[in-house]
Design a protein around this motif. Structure first.
Motif, PDB file in Angstrom:
ATOM      1  N   MET A  71      -3.132   5.885  10.229  1.00  0.00           N
ATOM      2  CA  MET A  71      -2.343   4.576  10.016  1.00  0.00           C
ATOM      3  C   MET A  71      -3.441   3.494  10.020  1.00  0.00           C
ATOM      4  O   MET A  71      -3.434   2.505   9.182  1.00  0.00           O
ATOM      5  CB  MET A  71      -1.427   4.178  11.568  1.00  0.00           C
ATOM      6  CG  MET A  71      -0.822   2.837  11.366  1.00  0.00           C
ATOM      7  SD  MET A  71       0.564   2.986  10.123  1.00  0.00           S
ATOM      8  CE  MET A  71       1.691   2.601  11.125  1.00  0.00           C
ATOM      9  N   LYS A  72      -4.633   3.909  10.921  1.00  0.00           N
ATOM     10  CA  LYS A  72      -5.721   3.055  10.860  1.00  0.00           C
ATOM     11  C   LYS A  72      -6.316   2.798   9.467  1.00  0.00           C
ATOM     12  O   LYS A  72      -6.844   1.755   8.996  1.00  0.00           O
ATOM     13  CB  LYS A  72      -6.682   3.233  12.030  1.00  0.00           C
ATOM     14  CG  LYS A  72      -6.325   2.865  13.280  1.00  0.00           C
ATOM     15  CD  LYS A  72      -7.236   3.373  14.601  1.00  0.00           C
ATOM     16  CE  LYS A  72      -6.492   3.326  15.807  1.00  0.00           C
ATOM     17  NZ  LYS A  72      -7.550   3.800  16.808  1.00  0.00           N
ATOM     18  N   GLU A  73      -6.426   3.887   9.192  1.00  0.00           N
ATOM     19  CA  GLU A  73      -7.203   4.032   7.686  1.00  0.00           C
ATOM     20  C   GLU A  73      -6.566   3.176   6.604  1.00  0.00           C
ATOM     21  O   GLU A  73      -7.161   2.543   6.001  1.00  0.00           O
ATOM     22  CB  GLU A  73      -7.165   5.544   7.421  1.00  0.00           C
ATOM     23  CG  GLU A  73      -8.064   5.685   6.001  1.00  0.00           C
ATOM     24  CD  GLU A  73      -7.967   7.056   5.599  1.00  0.00           C
ATOM     25  OE1 GLU A  73      -7.733   8.143   6.356  1.00  0.00           O
ATOM     26  OE2 GLU A  73      -8.302   7.256   4.399  1.00  0.00           O
ATOM     27  N   GLN A  74      -5.222   3.347   6.600  1.00  0.00           N
ATOM     28  CA  GLN A  74      -4.444   2.419   5.728  1.00  0.00           C
ATOM     29  C   GLN A  74      -4.859   1.048   6.059  1.00  0.00           C
ATOM     30  O   GLN A  74      -4.595   0.097   5.067  1.00  0.00           O
ATOM     31  CB  GLN A  74      -2.877   3.015   5.861  1.00  0.00           C
ATOM     32  CG  GLN A  74      -2.460   4.204   5.407  1.00  0.00           C
ATOM     33  CD  GLN A  74      -1.031   4.678   5.470  1.00  0.00           C
ATOM     34  OE1 GLN A  74      -0.147   3.873   4.932  1.00  0.00           O
ATOM     35  NE2 GLN A  74      -0.819   5.652   6.358  1.00  0.00           N
ATOM     36  N   MET A  75      -4.628   0.586   7.202  1.00  0.00           N
ATOM     37  CA  MET A  75      -5.016  -0.948   7.645  1.00  0.00           C
ATOM     38  C   MET A  75      -6.370  -1.286   6.986  1.00  0.00           C
ATOM     39  O   MET A  75      -6.498  -2.268   6.614  1.00  0.00           O
ATOM     40  CB  MET A  75      -4.627  -0.813   8.947  1.00  0.00           C
ATOM     41  CG  MET A  75      -3.287  -1.002   9.543  1.00  0.00           C
ATOM     42  SD  MET A  75      -3.293  -1.532  11.150  1.00  0.00           S
ATOM     43  CE  MET A  75      -3.077  -0.018  12.007  1.00  0.00           C
ATOM     44  N   THR A  76      -6.930  -0.212   7.311  1.00  0.00           N
ATOM     45  CA  THR A  76      -8.302  -0.578   6.632  1.00  0.00           C
ATOM     46  C   THR A  76      -8.616  -0.908   5.195  1.00  0.00           C
ATOM     47  O   THR A  76      -9.101  -1.983   4.830  1.00  0.00           O
ATOM     48  CB  THR A  76      -9.283   0.704   6.787  1.00  0.00           C
ATOM     49  OG1 THR A  76      -9.889   0.799   8.356  1.00  0.00           O
ATOM     50  CG2 THR A  76     -10.444   0.589   5.861  1.00  0.00           C
ATOM     51  N   LYS A  77      -7.878  -0.217   4.561  1.00  0.00           N
ATOM     52  CA  LYS A  77      -7.919  -0.225   3.028  1.00  0.00           C
ATOM     53  C   LYS A  77      -6.931  -1.725   2.607  1.00  0.00           C
ATOM     54  O   LYS A  77      -7.305  -2.508   1.800  1.00  0.00           O
ATOM     55  CB  LYS A  77      -6.989   0.668   2.365  1.00  0.00           C
ATOM     56  CG  LYS A  77      -7.939   1.896   2.154  1.00  0.00           C
ATOM     57  CD  LYS A  77      -7.012   3.171   1.599  1.00  0.00           C
ATOM     58  CE  LYS A  77      -7.842   4.357   1.693  1.00  0.00           C
ATOM     59  NZ  LYS A  77      -6.993   5.708   1.476  1.00  0.00           N
ATOM     60  N   LEU A  78      -5.900  -1.795   3.439  1.00  0.00           N
ATOM     61  CA  LEU A  78      -5.028  -2.898   3.274  1.00  0.00           C
ATOM     62  C   LEU A  78      -5.629  -4.363   3.626  1.00  0.00           C
ATOM     63  O   LEU A  78      -5.653  -5.208   2.869  1.00  0.00           O
ATOM     64  CB  LEU A  78      -3.642  -2.715   3.833  1.00  0.00           C
ATOM     65  CG  LEU A  78      -2.652  -3.384   3.593  1.00  0.00           C
ATOM     66  CD1 LEU A  78      -2.007  -3.110   2.157  1.00  0.00           C
ATOM     67  CD2 LEU A  78      -1.555  -3.284   4.561  1.00  0.00           C
ATOM     68  N   THR A  79      -6.552  -4.283   4.493  1.00  0.00           N
ATOM     69  CA  THR A  79      -7.128  -5.592   5.281  1.00  0.00           C
ATOM     70  C   THR A  79      -8.481  -5.576   4.655  1.00  0.00           C
ATOM     71  O   THR A  79      -8.914  -6.857   4.564  1.00  0.00           O
ATOM     72  CB  THR A  79      -7.127  -5.482   6.856  1.00  0.00           C
ATOM     73  OG1 THR A  79      -7.677  -4.627   7.387  1.00  0.00           O
ATOM     74  CG2 THR A  79      -5.770  -5.587   7.350  1.00  0.00           C
TER      75      THR A  79
END
Lengths: 236, 236
Positions: free
Chosen positions: B103-111
DNA sequence: AGCTAATAAGAAGTAATCAC
DNA sequence: GTGATTACTTCTTATTAGCT
């Protein structure tokens, strides 16, 4: 360019010392001998009167220079916002009185003003509005309702996340009237040619920047080069 | 990357000495000559004569710094999150305050933020919420349940933007609800990405920076690369 | 003189770090 | 990971000062 009652052609608005053309936001002085730019002001001063300051790279403000003779002239540079810039700022403000950094940056590009100027303008504007709202609320009830939404509720308004002149014009703010009516879909923010200034650590000499053109009409293609600029000022 | 009022491309954000690209959280200094990384700061100092001012060696006796002696530079890099990033984080947090690595990784990409920033944000947020809950519990029972949100959150209510919200929706955060959900494909000049700010040790030193282009990107894809930081405010 | 851009002091909020 | 602390950014507000 007008300086007090004197009017100059843009091309004549140059430093007497270096012949560099002066741009809005820039520091200069108008002396009997003519115009001089910021970098030459101090020289001029040295010649005319020994300036005691200049010593503090410290940048730490006044206060300290008590006894000494010369009050350093801390000439404050006052940016003069033109109509277009004001219109942009006001429109953005109406949309969101508390823009985040990203927003401010876009406004920077759009207006050609520095981040500092943008920030200060918003601060002052908020404060002014709040005062006005308070005054109105206490004095007059009728008006209050319409104004009341400003201080606290403003924050809830959605902000524009991106700005370009095109997008900007699409806002339903009737105030906006870009005379170019750019129908082009060009992304207006190229920001090429931005030149930023810097300070060197050793002096508090004001550095100047070229702010690019002062052309009242703004470019409608994406070549915004030279459009940038800013009045920016030395830190403290 | 932002350093005070200076903005760098990520790829330009390198040590002047070793050309190594600097990463958030890392120690470095911004001198008139350019950026230098932590390991070269001292060399620089030795070579470079006593800086006229150097007011902050004492600023933070951080004691055990990384191996070496020196420190004193302690330039803490503070990321400034923009509205969009904050909204994403908050939404995810509401959905799950303890996201796993994926999940964090996705947030990384997203943000466009680094994993470290994401992690720290969640840590702080959890801690903050807990404190708030405790305070609320002791003080008042009624409000406690529904509050949960800080007053400052008003600032986040900005709307319209369109950076890869579709990606965002791919996260299994059922709660996600962008109230703006502007479906417009308007060019958003989003330039999200990491935004870092920091202090240079030598407060007066300001360096030149190229901001290069800020070509408005059309955030359709998740390629955050090349996007530049926002957050830029000037020095005080 | 009025308006407002700029400066500054103090407070608030919070990202980053420290200690565990 | 948590909790406490530190450091940095931005805000509010009051004041100063430059233009018209």
């Amino acid at each position: 360019m007008r300086v007090r009652e004197n009017i100059f052609h843009l091309s004549c608005f140059r430093c007497n010392m270096c012949s560099r053309q002066l741009v809005p936001g820039e520091e200069f002085a108008l002396l009997p001998e003519g115009l001089i730019c910021g970098t030459h002001i101090k020289q001029q001063h040295h010649q005319q009167a020994p300036l005691p300051n200049e010593p503090l790279p410290e940048s730490k403000p006044r206060s300290t220079n008590t006894g000494s003779s010369g009050e350093q002239k801390t000439t404050r540079v006052r940016t003069v916002l033109n109509d277009r810039q004001l219109r942009i700022l006001r429109t953005c403000y109406n949309n969101n009185p508390r823009p985040d950094a990203l927003m401010k940056e876009q406004m920077t590009k759009l207006t050609g003003l520095s981040a500092r100027v943008i920030r200060v303008w918003f601060q002052n504007k908020r404060c002014k509005d709040k005062k006005k709202a308070i005054a109105a609320a206490s004095g007059d009830d009728v008006i209050s309702s319409s104004v009341a939404d400003s201080p606290s509720e403003d924050r809830l308004k959605s902000g524009m996340e991106s700005l370009s002149e095109k997008d900007f014009s699409s806002l339903d703010c009737s105030q906006i009237d870009f005379n170019n009516s750019s129908t082009s879909t060009s992304p207006a923010l190229s920001a090429t040619g931005d030149t930023y200034s810097m300070y060197d650590a050793n002096k508090d000499a004001r550095s100047l920047w070229n702010t690019g053109d002062f052309i009242p009409s703004y470019p409608q293609d994406d070549s915004v080069s030279g459009h940038l600029g800013s009045s920016f000022e030395d830190n403290k």
